[in-house]
Write an enzyme that holds these catalytic residues in place. Sequence first.
Site, PDB file in Angstrom:
ATOM      1  N   LYS A 113      42.850  38.709  36.843  1.00  0.00           N
ATOM      2  CA  LYS A 113      41.853  37.640  36.835  1.00  0.00           C
ATOM      3  C   LYS A 113      42.435  36.377  36.200  1.00  0.00           C
ATOM      4  O   LYS A 113      42.366  35.288  36.777  1.00  0.00           O
ATOM      5  CB  LYS A 113      40.604  38.071  36.067  1.00  0.00           C
ATOM      6  N   ASP A 131      36.098  38.591  38.509  1.00  0.00           N
ATOM      7  CA  ASP A 131      35.594  39.060  37.223  1.00  0.00           C
ATOM      8  C   ASP A 131      34.372  39.942  37.479  1.00  0.00           C
ATOM      9  O   ASP A 131      34.102  40.332  38.606  1.00  0.00           O
ATOM     10  CB  ASP A 131      35.257  37.881  36.303  1.00  0.00           C
TER      11      ASP A 131
END
Length: 214
Positions: A113, A131
């Site tokens: 991420k 996320d």
Amino acid sequence: MIEKIAKEIIKRFPRDHKETDPFKVLISTVLSQRTRDENTEKAAEKLFEVYRTPEDLAKSKPEDLYDLIKESGMYRQKAERIVKISKIIVEKYGGKVPDTLEELLKLPGVGRKTANIVLWVGYGKPALAVDTHVHRISNRLGWVKTKTPEETEEALKKLLPEKLWGPINGSMVEFGRNVCRPVNPKCEVCFLKEHCEYYQKRRKDDEVRNSPEG
């Protein structure tokens, strides 16, 4: 249809990135782990007022950062990580944040991420950061049937054109905070409810529950 919906989410929940310097994006994303945006912004602002470059931070000690980044939470762990990352960037990469996923993932505490956010926001490269919001919403809508953010990333890359990979993250985060929340999502006011598997299932469950035979 999925591409059309993704564009609408981006349009309705735009996310502007004020900071695009790769190093500041990287460190700010490390600070953002498990904390709110407003806490990240305060901590990042205080940190970068004192330490402006990787070289500055590489010379510091973790304890020098504690008071500056305390608002971000887990500040001892984050301070140690930030100093280590800065030293590696200076010593191994000549002070320049790497611009490939493979090299970014070698930095301590940097997952997919964070790496993808740096690639998109800092370097403008096609990258899809997933996320908890992106993972949850994609599954609720029925776009994907995945168990992990990594699986969601790979699945979404096949469903969405590259030009949407970067923007969809920030927009889904805003959408997830304001409408498609983890607990008590605001399904009744959501503009996507007619296209959402989660809402359709919930509505059917309510109908069964409220029926005389339910």
